[in-house]
Design an enzyme around this catalytic site. Sequence first.
Site, PDB file in Angstrom:
ATOM      1  N   GLY A  85       2.842  -0.942   4.281  1.00 17.71           N
ATOM      2  CA  GLY A  85       2.796   0.466   3.904  1.00 17.71           C
ATOM      3  C   GLY A  85       4.190   0.996   3.614  1.00 17.71           C
ATOM      4  O   GLY A  85       4.743   0.790   2.535  1.00 17.71           O
ATOM      5  N   GLY A  86       4.780   1.648   4.605  1.00 20.35           N
ATOM      6  CA  GLY A  86       6.073   2.324   4.432  1.00 20.35           C
ATOM      7  C   GLY A  86       7.139   1.489   3.735  1.00 20.35           C
ATOM      8  O   GLY A  86       7.829   1.976   2.831  1.00 20.35           O
ATOM      9  N   GLU A 138      -5.186  -4.645  10.735  1.00 18.67           N
ATOM     10  CA  GLU A 138      -4.149  -3.639  10.940  1.00 18.67           C
ATOM     11  C   GLU A 138      -4.436  -2.856  12.215  1.00 18.67           C
ATOM     12  O   GLU A 138      -5.252  -1.924  12.210  1.00 18.67           O
ATOM     13  CB  GLU A 138      -4.127  -2.656   9.762  1.00 18.67           C
ATOM     14  CG  GLU A 138      -3.839  -3.302   8.432  1.00 18.67           C
ATOM     15  CD  GLU A 138      -3.300  -2.283   7.429  1.00 18.67           C
ATOM     16  OE1 GLU A 138      -2.224  -2.548   6.898  1.00 18.67           O
ATOM     17  OE2 GLU A 138      -3.942  -1.250   7.201  1.00 18.67           O
ATOM     18  N   GLU A 186      -6.902   4.900   7.716  1.00 19.95           N
ATOM     19  CA  GLU A 186      -6.701   6.321   7.391  1.00 19.95           C
ATOM     20  C   GLU A 186      -7.939   6.895   6.712  1.00 19.95           C
ATOM     21  O   GLU A 186      -8.250   8.070   6.865  1.00 19.95           O
ATOM     22  CB  GLU A 186      -5.434   6.477   6.530  1.00 19.95           C
ATOM     23  CG  GLU A 186      -4.176   6.285   7.389  1.00 19.95           C
ATOM     24  CD  GLU A 186      -2.965   5.731   6.659  1.00 19.95           C
ATOM     25  OE1 GLU A 186      -2.926   5.764   5.421  1.00 19.95           O
ATOM     26  OE2 GLU A 186      -2.051   5.241   7.355  1.00 19.95           O
ATOM     27  N   ASN A 189       0.859  -1.180   0.000  1.00 18.11           N
ATOM     28  CA  ASN A 189       0.000   0.000   0.000  1.00 18.11           C
ATOM     29  C   ASN A 189       0.901   1.237   0.000  1.00 18.11           C
ATOM     30  O   ASN A 189       1.447   1.600   1.035  1.00 18.11           O
ATOM     31  CB  ASN A 189      -0.883  -0.044   1.264  1.00 18.11           C
ATOM     32  CG  ASN A 189      -1.672   1.234   1.460  1.00 18.11           C
ATOM     33  OD1 ASN A 189      -1.793   2.059   0.561  1.00 18.11           O
ATOM     34  ND2 ASN A 189      -2.230   1.395   2.657  1.00 18.11           N
ATOM     35  N   TRP A 190       1.031   1.839  -1.166  1.00 23.12           N
ATOM     36  CA  TRP A 190       1.967   2.970  -1.284  1.00 23.12           C
ATOM     37  C   TRP A 190       1.448   4.229  -0.612  1.00 23.12           C
ATOM     38  O   TRP A 190       2.166   5.197  -0.455  1.00 23.12           O
ATOM     39  CB  TRP A 190       2.241   3.284  -2.758  1.00 23.12           C
ATOM     40  CG  TRP A 190       2.895   2.200  -3.537  1.00 23.12           C
ATOM     41  CD1 TRP A 190       3.272   0.950  -3.091  1.00 23.12           C
ATOM     42  CD2 TRP A 190       3.271   2.255  -4.915  1.00 23.12           C
ATOM     43  NE1 TRP A 190       3.839   0.237  -4.111  1.00 23.12           N
ATOM     44  CE2 TRP A 190       3.855   1.015  -5.255  1.00 23.12           C
ATOM     45  CE3 TRP A 190       3.159   3.230  -5.909  1.00 23.12           C
ATOM     46  CZ2 TRP A 190       4.331   0.732  -6.529  1.00 23.12           C
ATOM     47  CZ3 TRP A 190       3.622   2.954  -7.180  1.00 23.12           C
ATOM     48  CH2 TRP A 190       4.212   1.722  -7.484  1.00 23.12           C
ATOM     49  N   LYS A 191       0.165   4.256  -0.294  1.00 22.47           N
ATOM     50  CA  LYS A 191      -0.469   5.461   0.252  1.00 22.47           C
ATOM     51  C   LYS A 191      -0.230   6.621  -0.724  1.00 22.47           C
ATOM     52  O   LYS A 191      -0.141   6.382  -1.928  1.00 22.47           O
ATOM     53  CB  LYS A 191       0.030   5.746   1.669  1.00 22.47           C
ATOM     54  CG  LYS A 191      -0.087   4.495   2.551  1.00 22.47           C
ATOM     55  CD  LYS A 191       0.045   4.752   4.010  1.00 22.47           C
ATOM     56  CE  LYS A 191      -0.132   3.432   4.757  1.00 22.47           C
ATOM     57  NZ  LYS A 191      -0.120   3.584   6.197  1.00 22.47           N
TER      58      LYS A 191
HETATM   59  P1  PGA Z   1       2.849   0.572   7.601  1.00 21.85           P
HETATM   60  O1  PGA Z   1       1.385   0.739   6.989  1.00 21.85           O
HETATM   61  O2  PGA Z   1       3.427  -0.698   7.049  1.00 21.85           O
HETATM   62  O3  PGA Z   1       3.606   1.800   7.140  1.00 21.85           O
HETATM   63  O4  PGA Z   1       2.713   0.526   9.078  1.00 21.85           O
HETATM   64  C1  PGA Z   1       0.517  -0.350   6.840  1.00 21.85           C
HETATM   65  C2  PGA Z   1      -0.794   0.120   6.263  1.00 21.85           C
HETATM   66  O5  PGA Z   1      -1.290   1.173   6.655  1.00 21.85           O
HETATM   67  O6  PGA Z   1      -1.375  -0.555   5.368  1.00 21.85           O
END
Ligand code: PGA
Length: 261
Positions: free
Chosen positions: A235-236, A168, A98, A4-6
Amino acid sequence: MAGNWKMNLDHVQATHLVQKLDWTLRDGKHDFAAVEVAVLPPFTDIRSVQTLVDGDRLHLKFGAQDLSAHEAGAFTGEISGQFLARLGCTYVVVGHSERREYHHESDAVVAAKLAAAYRDGLTPIFCVGEGLAVRKEGRQVEYVLAQVEAGLADVTPAQVASIVIAYEPIWAIGTGEVATPADAQEVCGAVRTRLAELYDEPTAAGIRILYGGSVKSGNVAAIMAEADVDGALVGGASIDPVEFAAICRYQSHVGAHSSSR
Ligand code: PGA
């Protein structure tokens, strides 16, 4: 393994990342049949990713981070599931914390978006997870199961078989604060048990349940060793292709990082 690149990487950067990710995985002889790899870029990157994946016949899957609950019409700024399906998306994230927090998406909105995803032939990655206050009270299981039930209210047995559920814990997202493998198993296991009650055992056994929250190459193997964790929503660490490839190839370093979390 889903990245998930956000709101990171424009379409040019997306092309570079996907090329490097694919190259790194192939170089490591990644078994795509054993561990599926998906990227979830921002909307504006998807066409570029599709062109690359189709043109070079990459084994990567891709999808979006959100979709509209509506089919079409006067919904300024929204993106329909139909548009995403036309771009070749396999997956769409629904109900990420989010979105729930910053865009006030209620369980009802999340349920409507799950219905929209199915309507347009997309596979939802349905996110659930508790915040720190709930965790401190020890109510994480009941909280997450309530989210699961509310989201799945209108999901039929035929539809649910393909769903991906991502647990999550919000306190572990982007914080470096990873849940222990036992924490992940407690909730993922409870989700699977509830799926069996809501649908049936074989269906529940076949549903992919992911853990998400500060997953890195150094902690993924221990989390994946848990019985009810089938994958990770990253994510990150997913916007670094070498790190994400190492996460996808966790089977090659099982045990190597078991002490680092
Ligand atoms: P993160 O994010 O790996 O940066 O903690 C996970 C996500 O929100 O899907």
